[in-house]
Design a protein around this motif. Structure first.
Motif, mmCIF file in Angstrom:
data_model
loop_
_atom_site.group_PDB
_atom_site.id
_atom_site.type_symbol
_atom_site.label_atom_id
_atom_site.label_comp_id
_atom_site.label_asym_id
_atom_site.label_seq_id
_atom_site.Cartn_x
_atom_site.Cartn_y
_atom_site.Cartn_z
ATOM 1 N N PHE A 90 -48.841 -0.215 -76.634
ATOM 2 C CA PHE A 90 -49.246 -0.955 -75.437
ATOM 3 C C PHE A 90 -49.645 0.009 -74.321
ATOM 4 C CE2 PHE A 90 -47.070 -5.379 -75.936
ATOM 5 C CZ PHE A 90 -47.834 -5.607 -77.063
ATOM 6 N N GLY A 91 -49.022 1.186 -74.309
ATOM 7 C CA GLY A 91 -49.338 2.172 -73.282
ATOM 8 C C GLY A 91 -50.732 2.746 -73.401
ATOM 9 N N LEU A 92 -51.454 2.426 -74.488
ATOM 10 C CA LEU A 92 -52.824 2.902 -74.689
ATOM 11 C C LEU A 92 -53.861 1.851 -74.311
ATOM 12 C CD1 LEU A 92 -52.293 4.645 -78.152
ATOM 13 C CD2 LEU A 92 -52.266 5.704 -75.870
ATOM 14 N N LEU A 93 -53.403 0.650 -73.915
ATOM 15 C CA LEU A 93 -54.327 -0.416 -73.505
ATOM 16 C C LEU A 93 -54.718 -0.180 -72.051
ATOM 17 C CD1 LEU A 93 -52.446 -3.430 -75.153
ATOM 18 C CD2 LEU A 93 -54.510 -2.291 -76.001
ATOM 19 N N ALA A 109 -34.996 -0.066 -76.097
ATOM 20 C CA ALA A 109 -35.385 0.702 -74.907
ATOM 21 C C ALA A 109 -36.818 0.360 -74.496
ATOM 22 C CB ALA A 109 -35.250 2.192 -75.185
ATOM 23 N N ILE A 110 -37.041 0.333 -73.180
ATOM 24 C CA ILE A 110 -38.390 0.119 -72.656
ATOM 25 C C ILE A 110 -39.200 1.388 -72.895
ATOM 26 C CG2 ILE A 110 -39.758 -0.389 -70.606
ATOM 27 C CD1 ILE A 110 -37.307 -1.786 -69.454
ATOM 28 N N SER A 111 -40.338 1.245 -73.526
ATOM 29 C CA SER A 111 -41.182 2.407 -73.823
ATOM 30 C C SER A 111 -41.738 3.010 -72.537
ATOM 31 C CB SER A 111 -42.340 1.993 -74.741
ATOM 32 O OG SER A 111 -43.243 3.056 -74.902
ATOM 33 N N HIS A 112 -41.526 4.319 -72.366
ATOM 34 C CA HIS A 112 -42.049 5.002 -71.185
ATOM 35 C C HIS A 112 -43.566 5.065 -71.211
ATOM 36 C CE1 HIS A 112 -38.033 7.210 -70.174
ATOM 37 N NE2 HIS A 112 -37.913 5.903 -70.299
ATOM 38 N N ASN A 113 -44.174 4.779 -72.356
ATOM 39 C CA ASN A 113 -45.633 4.782 -72.445
ATOM 40 C C ASN A 113 -46.275 3.728 -71.546
ATOM 41 O OD1 ASN A 113 -45.221 6.728 -74.327
ATOM 42 N ND2 ASN A 113 -46.025 5.599 -76.084
ATOM 43 N N LEU A 114 -45.498 2.711 -71.165
ATOM 44 C CA LEU A 114 -46.044 1.696 -70.255
ATOM 45 C C LEU A 114 -46.457 2.310 -68.931
ATOM 46 C CD1 LEU A 114 -43.642 -1.350 -70.826
ATOM 47 C CD2 LEU A 114 -45.888 -0.954 -71.836
ATOM 48 N N GLY A 115 -45.870 3.446 -68.592
ATOM 49 C CA GLY A 115 -46.240 4.134 -67.357
ATOM 50 C C GLY A 115 -47.651 4.673 -67.360
ATOM 51 N N ASN A 116 -48.327 4.659 -68.528
ATOM 52 C CA ASN A 116 -49.709 5.135 -68.614
ATOM 53 C C ASN A 116 -50.721 4.074 -68.201
ATOM 54 O OD1 ASN A 116 -48.743 7.578 -69.655
ATOM 55 N ND2 ASN A 116 -48.836 6.810 -71.772
ATOM 56 N N LEU A 117 -50.255 2.836 -67.971
ATOM 57 C CA LEU A 117 -51.172 1.738 -67.625
ATOM 58 C C LEU A 117 -51.487 1.805 -66.133
ATOM 59 C CD1 LEU A 117 -49.467 -1.085 -69.734
ATOM 60 C CD2 LEU A 117 -51.394 0.381 -70.369
ATOM 61 N N SER A 118 -52.310 2.743 -65.796
ATOM 62 C CA SER A 118 -52.533 3.067 -64.383
ATOM 63 C C SER A 118 -53.243 1.972 -63.601
ATOM 64 C CB SER A 118 -53.346 4.369 -64.274
ATOM 65 O OG SER A 118 -54.578 4.232 -64.986
ATOM 66 N N LYS A 119 -53.906 1.024 -64.303
ATOM 67 C CA LYS A 119 -54.604 -0.066 -63.611
ATOM 68 C C LYS A 119 -53.728 -1.314 -63.456
ATOM 69 C CE LYS A 119 -59.162 1.353 -65.324
ATOM 70 N NZ LYS A 119 -60.361 0.932 -66.082
ATOM 71 N N LEU A 120 -52.531 -1.262 -64.002
ATOM 72 C CA LEU A 120 -51.681 -2.461 -64.052
ATOM 73 C C LEU A 120 -51.292 -2.934 -62.649
ATOM 74 C CD1 LEU A 120 -50.665 -4.025 -66.520
ATOM 75 C CD2 LEU A 120 -48.460 -2.885 -66.247
ATOM 76 N N GLN A 136 -38.369 6.350 -64.071
ATOM 77 C CA GLN A 136 -39.399 7.289 -63.624
ATOM 78 C C GLN A 136 -40.777 6.865 -64.119
ATOM 79 O OE1 GLN A 136 -38.673 11.340 -64.723
ATOM 80 N NE2 GLN A 136 -40.441 12.151 -63.602
ATOM 81 N N TRP A 137 -40.811 6.170 -65.273
ATOM 82 C CA TRP A 137 -42.085 5.774 -65.855
ATOM 83 C C TRP A 137 -42.891 4.837 -64.961
ATOM 84 C CZ3 TRP A 137 -42.553 0.528 -66.804
ATOM 85 C CH2 TRP A 137 -41.363 -0.210 -66.868
ATOM 86 N N SER A 139 -43.519 5.202 -61.939
ATOM 87 C CA SER A 139 -44.244 5.957 -60.905
ATOM 88 C C SER A 139 -45.729 6.066 -61.218
ATOM 89 C CB SER A 139 -43.640 7.358 -60.756
ATOM 90 O OG SER A 139 -43.758 8.094 -61.976
ATOM 91 N N GLY A 140 -46.117 5.895 -62.501
ATOM 92 C CA GLY A 140 -47.534 5.949 -62.849
ATOM 93 C C GLY A 140 -48.283 4.668 -62.573
ATOM 94 N N LEU A 141 -47.570 3.613 -62.181
ATOM 95 C CA LEU A 141 -48.195 2.298 -61.958
ATOM 96 C C LEU A 141 -48.533 2.144 -60.478
ATOM 97 C CD1 LEU A 141 -45.753 0.204 -64.188
ATOM 98 C CD2 LEU A 141 -47.822 1.435 -64.878
ATOM 99 N N SER A 142 -49.437 2.951 -59.999
ATOM 100 C CA SER A 142 -49.687 3.049 -58.558
ATOM 101 C C SER A 142 -50.322 1.801 -57.963
ATOM 102 C CB SER A 142 -50.582 4.268 -58.268
ATOM 103 O OG SER A 142 -51.772 4.189 -59.033
ATOM 104 N N PHE A 143 -50.931 0.929 -58.798
ATOM 105 C CA PHE A 143 -51.552 -0.291 -58.271
ATOM 106 C C PHE A 143 -50.642 -1.517 -58.446
ATOM 107 C CE2 PHE A 143 -55.252 2.393 -59.111
ATOM 108 C CZ PHE A 143 -55.951 2.255 -57.919
ATOM 109 N N LEU A 144 -49.416 -1.319 -58.927
ATOM 110 C CA LEU A 144 -48.542 -2.448 -59.254
ATOM 111 C C LEU A 144 -48.169 -3.246 -58.009
ATOM 112 C CD1 LEU A 144 -47.337 -3.446 -61.941
ATOM 113 C CD2 LEU A 144 -45.192 -2.362 -61.289
ATOM 114 N N GLN A 145 -48.308 -4.581 -58.123
ATOM 115 C CA GLN A 145 -47.934 -5.484 -57.033
ATOM 116 C C GLN A 145 -46.744 -6.377 -57.404
ATOM 117 O OE1 GLN A 145 -51.329 -7.753 -55.679
ATOM 118 N NE2 GLN A 145 -52.689 -5.985 -55.814
#
Length: 816
Positions: A90-93, A109-120, A136-137, A139-145
């Motif tokens: 899912f972190g590659l979508l 465990a929640i996959s830390h790969n979800l932090g790669n979804l930068s548009k989420l 910490q994962w 922190s990559g979700l900078s657009f999260l609302q």
């Protein structure tokens, strides 16, 4: 230009390949790319629809989703993926902006790969069995609302504040039921645009910061800095330990729609600034210690729908102007205060309430009964209302309990689900309510106990198929049990403390779902039927106390695996105590579950089964804790034989009473295994031998009585057994503390050991002989009938039990 893909599996849209085209693009005229179509078919083929209803899908999530390069929204919520983790791919979508996986039974465990979804922008993982040691994962979700991690196990994620509040675009955060622990750090970053923060049902335990948390263990006061949260729309501080006053700065929260500080320890007045919250829809300050008057500024809240200030110390007069602009009000709760509501008799409320709870000390107001609108919920319980009520215009729920209403029972709407009229002075018969009204097939709860209702119970229950809980106890009802009553599928039937008679009808066998049957304090007769154990297999409470039942205790009673409270005291029951009582598994376990709860889901109110139980020599009512109480009372009968040693297997019993019978033999050593026992009464029998040394294990005893038996020897050394007074042991040949009678080395009372040992003791003194003979004759002149005339014995035991109960209450009161 390629249109972004959106996939939702609730409902399940991937049923046929043709549907693929409609979900691939917003423009239905554009066909799917062949590779994307094949990817969707692969994805569909790995899913299972066991119910064939397009819901609760199972199976595997195929990585073919990676071929959907423009997938922006993915919703797999409300399914059953209980055997898998959230896929790491899912972190590659990378095109995802919306990901909803809530209530899908993912685990692990929640996959830390979800932090790669930068548009989420939207991430909902709530309601799954997930855990994470670090956040910490995110922190990559900078657009999260929007972020929902509710029900995840985050007790090891000590960095949750640091990383979540580094996302300055968050508008809504839900971390409820997430096992968060310890104090709340002071740093929360820039949360000026935050609208919703839910940290309910965690174990946070610091003073209140400048935001809202409910159902934790927060202490201290509400900071006046809370007025700086100008964007907050939802402020919930309920179910904590907050004290002090509601700050005046609360009026600065111009966007506030919900304000809930219920179930705290707040004091002082409700601030006048409340009237400035023009957007406020819910205002709940119930169950605090607020005092002073109710502010007139409440009347300015034109958006208000829910108003609850019950269970406080507010006083003074509530005027019509308090409600002048509350045209949208649907819920008004103000009971348990010191307020007086005195509107003009011609007043017509501007609102159309669906739910109302008021505290009024007067005759039922005319304006209230003549309201043109129909209530859904009406609760006027525990007031001092008086007068008659002819009609109730309420559609779902009515509670008028604990008032002073008189006259015949009111007429009600056929849609009513709950009618509670307990503890009033309603009189007359049940006929009008039960028989001369529209079908009652929807009613779930009917409580008319503790009134003055008389005559027979009418035989017209055929149209009450939905009734679950029926309580007609403590009235003046007479006659036999109505045959049609057993057409009902009842969970509880309470007819205690009436004047009903006759044998238990065999049609009672049809009430297969009965959990509680209380027929105590009537004049029922005959033997206890064996089919109670055969057919009523769900019984948890069986009370037949104070009737005229005779015969033996049927062995089939032992088949009641859920039975927690058995009371057949004060009857004419004979025979032996069944050895099979050790099969009563609910009494033989120390793991108690409080599951005596029944809900009417339409009105979202919970009802606890309540029962009167005689424990520790007195009668008390148990409600919400009833499921935690286990007891057996066979007292004041004519039971014979020995106490079976199998009784000791009932290690979950809190109360055991075999007093006032004809039991013989030794007290079983096994009773000492019942270490949770709080009340044990074996008095007024013919037991002999010693008190077993194992009784030293009964560390929770606070009521104990073995008086008037033939017990001998030393009282076992135990803190608990030595704490009871002489009344618990009198009428035996016992020695040692707490008695003043000393024991010899062999544990024999000194007066018995020394009997006949001295010459002085052998001298015959005629005055003493005369005195002794007089005592013996007088004693047996009174006591002999108690042994040989059974009706005298039962009456005596009942009277003695009644006097003992009064004395116990007196001593307990004096000792407080």
């Amino acid at each position: 230009m390629t249109t972004p893909l959106l996939i939702s599996l609730f409902p399940f849209l991937l049923l046929i390949p043709a549907l693929c085209f409609s979900i691939c693009h917003a423009n239905s005229n554009v066909l799917c790319i062949q590779s994307e179509r094949e990817a969707l078919l692969k994805f569909k083929n790995h899913l299972i629809d066991p119910s064939n209803k397009q819901s609760k899908l199972e199976g595997k999530i195929n990585p073919s989703l990676l071929e959907l390069k423009h997938l922006s929204s993915l919703d797999l919520s409300n399914n059953n993926f209980s055997s898998i983790h959230i896929p790491k791919f899912f972190g590659l979508l990378e095109s995802l902006t919306y990901l909803k996986l809530s209530q899908a039974q993912f685990h692990g465990a929640i996959s830390h790969n979800l932090g790669n979804l930068s548009k989420l922008q939207y991430l909902d993982l709530g309601g799954n069995d997930l855990k994470s040691k670090s956040l910490q994962w995110v922190s990559g979700l900078s657009f999260l609302q929007y972020l929902d991690l509710s029900s995840a196990d985050l007790h090891k994620a000590n960095d949750w504040v640091q990383w979540i509040f580094s996302l300055h675009g968050l508008v809504s955060i839900d971390l409820s039921d997430s096992s968060l622990e310890g104090p709340i750090p002071d740093y929360f970053g820039n949360i000026s645009i935050l609208e919703v923060l839910d940290l309910t049902r965690n174990s946070l335990n610091s003073s209140i910061p400048n935001f809202f948390l409910s159902d934790n263990q927060l202490q201290g006061t509400i900071s006046s800095a809370i007025g700086n949260l100008s964007s907050v729309t939802y402020l919930d501080l309920s179910e904590n330990q907050l004290n002090g006053q509601i700050p005046l700065s609360i009026g600065q929260l111009s966007s506030l729609e919900l304000f809930d500080v219920s179930e705290n320890q707040l004091n002082g007045q409700i601030p006048l600034s409340i009237g400035e919250l023009s957007s406020l829809e819910l205002f709940d300050v119930s169950e605090n210690q607020l005092n002073g008057t109710f502010p007139l500024s409440i009347g300015e809240l034109s958006s208000l729908k829910y108003l609850d200030f019950g269970y406080n110390l507010l006083e003074g007069v509530v005027l019509e102007t308090h409600f002048s602009n509350l045209t949208r009000l649907t819920t008004l709760a103000a009971s348990h205060n010191r307020l007086r509501f005195e509107p003009n008799s011609s007043w017509i409320p501007p609102f159309q309430c669906e739910r109302i709870e008021l505290g009024i000390s007067d005759v039922m107001p005319t304006w209230f009964l003549n309201l043109p609108t129909q209530f859904e919920y009406l609760n006027l319980s525990s007031n001092q209302l008086r007068g008659e009520i002819s009609y109730l215009n309420v559609s779902n729920f009515v509670d008028l309990s604990s008032n002073r209403f008189i006259g015949p029972l009111p007429r009600v709407l056929p849609t009513l689900l709950v009618l509670i009229l307990s503890n009033n002075s309603f009189s007359g018969s049940l006929f009008e309510l039960l028989c001369n009204s529209s079908s009652r097939k929807w009613m779930v709860v009917l409580y008319i106990d503790k009134n003055l209702i008389s005559r027979n119970i009418p035989d017209c229950w055929n149209h009450w198929q939905g009734l679950d809980l029926l309580n007609l106890g403590s009235n003046n009802l007479t006659g036999k049990i109505s045959p049609s009553l057993w057409h009902l599928n009842l969970t509880m039937l309470n007819l205690r403390n009436n004047r009903m008679f006759g044998e238990l009808p065999s049609t009672l066998q049809n009430s297969l779902h009965l959990v509680m049957l209380d027929l105590s304090e009537n004049h029922f007769s005959g033997s206890i039927p064996a089919w109670i154990g055969d057919k009523l297999s769900n019984l948890a409470i069986l009370s037949l106390r104070s009737n005229n039942f005779d015969g033996h205790i049927p062995h089939k009673i032992c088949d009641l695996q859920f039975l927690q409270n058995l009371d057949v005291a004060h009857n004419n029951i004979s025979g032996v105590i069944p050895k099979c009582f050790n099969n009563l598994s609910a009494m033989a376990t120390t793991n108690k579950t409080n599951n005596f709860v029944f809900a009417t889901f339409v009105v979202a109110d919970f009802f606890f089964l309540n029962a009167l139980l005689v424990l520790k020599g007195r009668e008390d009512e148990y409600g919400s804790t009833l499921g935690l109480v286990t007891s057996m009372d066979l007292s004041a009968n004519s039971l014979t034989g020995e106490i079976p040693k199998e009784i000791g297997s009932l290690v979950g019993l809190l109360s055991l009473n075999f007093s006032g019978n004809l039991l013989i033999g030794n007290i079983p050593e096994s009773i000492g295994n019942m270490e949770l026992m709080e009340s044990l009464d074996l008095s007024m029998n013919r037991l002999n031998g010693e008190i077993p040394p194992s009784f030293s294990n009964l560390n929770f005893l606070n009521h104990f009585n073995v008086s008037y038996n033939n017990l001998t020897g030393q009282i076992p050394t135990s803190t608990q057994l030595q704490s009871f007074d002489n009344l618990s042991y009198m009428g035996n040949h016992l020695c040692g503390p707490p008695l003043t009678k000393n024991c010899t080395a062999k544990g024999i009372p000194t007066d018995i050991a020394n009997n006949g040992s001295s010459s002085e003791g052998r001298k015959v003194n005629s005055p003493y002989v005369s005195l002794a003979l007089g005592f013996v004759m007088g004693f047996w002149g009174v006591v002999a009938p108690l042994f040989f005339i059974r009706s005298w014995r039962i009456a005596y035991y009942r009277k003695l039990d009644h006097i003992y109960g009064k004395l116990y209450v007196f001593w307990a009161t004096m000792g407080m």
